[in-house]
Design a protein around this motif. Structure first.
Motif, PDB file in Angstrom:
ATOM      1  N   LEU A  57      -6.787  -0.543 -11.413  1.00 35.24           N
ATOM      2  CA  LEU A  57      -7.161  -1.179 -10.143  1.00 35.24           C
ATOM      3  C   LEU A  57      -5.898  -1.516  -9.353  1.00 35.24           C
ATOM      4  O   LEU A  57      -5.009  -2.198  -9.860  1.00 35.24           O
ATOM      5  N   GLY A  58      -5.799  -1.046  -8.113  1.00 37.99           N
ATOM      6  CA  GLY A  58      -4.589  -1.284  -7.314  1.00 37.99           C
ATOM      7  C   GLY A  58      -3.425  -0.519  -7.901  1.00 37.99           C
ATOM      8  O   GLY A  58      -2.364  -1.065  -8.186  1.00 37.99           O
ATOM      9  N   ALA A  59      -3.619   0.800  -8.065  1.00 39.53           N
ATOM     10  CA  ALA A  59      -2.707   1.633  -8.858  1.00 39.53           C
ATOM     11  C   ALA A  59      -1.384   1.944  -8.172  1.00 39.53           C
ATOM     12  O   ALA A  59      -0.468   2.486  -8.785  1.00 39.53           O
ATOM     13  N   THR A  80      -7.619   3.301  -8.344  1.00 41.46           N
ATOM     14  CA  THR A  80      -8.065   2.805  -7.034  1.00 41.46           C
ATOM     15  C   THR A  80      -6.921   2.092  -6.331  1.00 41.46           C
ATOM     16  O   THR A  80      -5.983   1.608  -6.963  1.00 41.46           O
ATOM     17  N   ASP A  81      -7.040   2.005  -5.021  1.00 46.08           N
ATOM     18  CA  ASP A  81      -6.114   1.193  -4.239  1.00 46.08           C
ATOM     19  C   ASP A  81      -6.747   0.993  -2.861  1.00 46.08           C
ATOM     20  O   ASP A  81      -7.548   1.810  -2.414  1.00 46.08           O
ATOM     21  N   ILE A  82      -6.333  -0.070  -2.195  1.00 43.46           N
ATOM     22  CA  ILE A  82      -6.809  -0.275  -0.821  1.00 43.46           C
ATOM     23  C   ILE A  82      -6.163   0.754   0.108  1.00 43.46           C
ATOM     24  O   ILE A  82      -6.688   1.076   1.167  1.00 43.46           O
ATOM     25  N   VAL A 115      -5.059  -3.927 -14.582  1.00 48.04           N
ATOM     26  CA  VAL A 115      -4.646  -4.412 -13.253  1.00 48.04           C
ATOM     27  C   VAL A 115      -3.211  -4.907 -13.370  1.00 48.04           C
ATOM     28  O   VAL A 115      -2.927  -5.801 -14.175  1.00 48.04           O
ATOM     29  N   ARG A 116      -2.304  -4.341 -12.577  1.00 41.57           N
ATOM     30  CA  ARG A 116      -0.888  -4.741 -12.689  1.00 41.57           C
ATOM     31  C   ARG A 116      -0.311  -5.081 -11.318  1.00 41.57           C
ATOM     32  O   ARG A 116      -0.471  -4.311 -10.362  1.00 41.57           O
ATOM     33  N   ALA A 117       0.377  -6.204 -11.250  1.00 42.04           N
ATOM     34  CA  ALA A 117       1.112  -6.614 -10.043  1.00 42.04           C
ATOM     35  C   ALA A 117       0.234  -6.631  -8.804  1.00 42.04           C
ATOM     36  O   ALA A 117       0.660  -6.248  -7.718  1.00 42.04           O
TER      37      ALA A 117
HETATM   38  C1  LIG Z   1       2.813  -4.394  -6.095  1.00 40.40           C
HETATM   39  S1  LIG Z   1       1.817  -2.992  -5.942  1.00 40.40           S
HETATM   40  C2  LIG Z   1       1.476  -2.605  -7.652  1.00 40.40           C
HETATM   41  C3  LIG Z   1       1.045  -1.180  -7.859  1.00 40.40           C
HETATM   42  C4  LIG Z   1       0.751  -0.785  -9.303  1.00 40.40           C
HETATM   43  N1  LIG Z   1      -0.341  -1.551  -9.866  1.00 40.40           N
HETATM   44  C5  LIG Z   1       1.971  -0.935 -10.177  1.00 40.40           C
HETATM   45  O1  LIG Z   1       2.072  -1.915 -10.899  1.00 40.40           O
HETATM   46  O2  LIG Z   1       2.832  -0.043 -10.133  1.00 40.40           O
HETATM   47  C6  LIG Z   1       0.282  -3.638  -5.401  1.00 40.40           C
HETATM   48  C7  LIG Z   1      -0.723  -2.556  -5.004  1.00 40.40           C
HETATM   49  O3  LIG Z   1      -1.974  -3.186  -4.752  1.00 40.40           O
HETATM   50  C8  LIG Z   1      -2.551  -2.606  -3.597  1.00 40.40           C
HETATM   51  N2  LIG Z   1      -3.458  -3.589  -3.010  1.00 40.40           N
HETATM   52  C9  LIG Z   1      -3.162  -4.650  -2.215  1.00 40.40           C
HETATM   53  N3  LIG Z   1      -4.280  -5.314  -1.907  1.00 40.40           N
HETATM   54  C10 LIG Z   1      -5.307  -4.661  -2.515  1.00 40.40           C
HETATM   55  C11 LIG Z   1      -6.701  -4.885  -2.579  1.00 40.40           C
HETATM   56  N4  LIG Z   1      -7.284  -5.899  -1.926  1.00 40.40           N
HETATM   57  N5  LIG Z   1      -7.455  -4.024  -3.323  1.00 40.40           N
HETATM   58  C12 LIG Z   1      -6.879  -2.983  -3.965  1.00 40.40           C
HETATM   59  N6  LIG Z   1      -5.555  -2.727  -3.944  1.00 40.40           N
HETATM   60  C13 LIG Z   1      -4.789  -3.561  -3.226  1.00 40.40           C
HETATM   61  C14 LIG Z   1      -1.396  -2.247  -2.714  1.00 40.40           C
HETATM   62  O4  LIG Z   1      -1.760  -1.253  -1.771  1.00 40.40           O
HETATM   63  C15 LIG Z   1      -0.357  -1.788  -3.737  1.00 40.40           C
HETATM   64  O5  LIG Z   1      -0.481  -0.413  -3.981  1.00 40.40           O
END
Ligand SMILES: C[S@@+](CC[C@H](N)C(=O)[O-])C[C@H]1O[C@@H](n2cnc3c(N)ncnc32)[C@H](O)[C@@H]1O
Length: 287
Positions: A57-59, A80-82, A115-117
């Motif tokens: 989630l939020g990849a 998934t990602d926004i 789910v990371r970061a």
């Molecule tokens: C700091 S990055 C971390 C990416 C990945 N999880 C990693 O650890 O490499 C945060 C990610 O979350 C996504 N994001 C932000 N808000 C979101 C939401 N409401 N739903 C899904 N993804 C979201 C951003 O587009 C971004 O790709």
């Protein structure tokens, strides 16, 4: 399954951390280089069902989702990602635009939800965590990983302390982040009834050219215009920090990468877990 439009506004997507920023892909790569070794070590010690359905989630830029699809060749990995602009050309992934704050999945859709970061940045973090438990099949795993900036706020160095406090304040004010939320892991998994809860942490330093140092520097550089615009720091503060980080005598712990996992076990009464805690060699597991 509920999905939402990628253009939908949220604190993250309209902030200096968002994917439209010119330096964002390079910044996400620095995060991946710092965090992937911990995430991979955590997955390598979980007993995961054959042919698992895995959700990331939020990849982001997808390095971990890509690794998962290679690590578990029979898996169906959904990333998934926004904003999915960086989730391209990664073999074996099902990519989906999805807003974690508002979108849902049917109950028991996945053997693993990772789910990371992400949750530290979303106001809805506690609700998403609760809903993510429902997405996991009985016997499956929830793996939640995040970054804590707690160590940077404890520094005795006045230059670093000022910059660290400004960074945390900026994230709170412009994104809605809670950069100490990761420290509540893994208790949030125990409170939701998960079993075999464990956690592992990795210290990230600055001033030592490590992957964590590069991630910290890339994020601070991307924040510079916003820090100046909000009046949280002056150009002099930023220059002093650049000089400090380049000083061969300076290195400090700046952040902690925290990984927490737990198994979802359901009976007719819902999720049930056990909570006896043992510790072993930097890896802590309930038995
Ligand atoms: C700091 S990055 C971390 C990416 C990945 N999880 C990693 O650890 O490499 C945060 C990610 O979350 C996504 N994001 C932000 N808000 C979101 C939401 N409401 N739903 C899904 N993804 C979201 C951003 O587009 C971004 O790709």
């Amino acid at each position: 399954m509920t999905t939402t439009d990628a253009t939908e506004e949220s604190g993250y997507t309209s902030s200096y951390l968002a994917d439209q920023h010119a330096g964002q892909l390079a910044r996400l790569r620095t995060l991946e280089r710092a965090f992937d070794p911990l995430s991979q070590a955590v997955f390598n010690q979980l007993d995961i069902a054959p042919k698992p359905a895995i959700l990331d989630l939020g990849a982001g830029a997808g390095s971990l989702a890509g690794w998962l699809s290679k690590r578990y060749p029979d898996a169906m990995v959904t990333a998934t990602d926004i904003d999915t602009r960086f989730l391209v050309d990664i073999p074996g992934l099902r990519v989906m635009t999805h807003n974690a704050a508002t979108g849902d999945f049917p109950p028991a859709s996945f053997d693993v939800v990772h789910v990371r970061a992400l949750l530290c940045h979303l106001n809805e973090r506690e609700d998403i965590l609760t809903r993510a438990v429902t997405w996991v099949r009985s016997g499956g795993w929830l793996v939640i990983e995040d970054v804590s900036l707690q160590p940077s706020l404890r520094t005795a160095n006045p230059v670093f302390r000022k910059v660290a406090q400004a960074g945390v304040t900026l994230l709170e004010q412009t994104v809605g982040s809670d950069m100490l939320w990761a420290d509540t892991l893994p208790d949030g998994l125990r409170e939701r009834g998960l079993a075999r809860v464990g956690h592992r942490t990795l210290e990230g330093r600055i001033g030592d050219n490590s992957p964590a140092d590069t991630f910290w520097a890339a994020t601070t550089a991307q924040a510079e215009p916003a820090l100046l615009k909000c009046g949280l720091l002056s150009q002099g503060d930023l220059d002093a920090m650049v000089n400090l980080r380049a000083d061969p005598g300076f290195t400090e712990t700046a952040l902690t990468f925290i990984s927490a996992w737990g198994q979802v076990l359901r009976n007719e009464n819902g999720v049930r877990g056990r909570a006896r805690v043992t510790a072993a060699k930097g890896m802590h597991n309930d038995q």
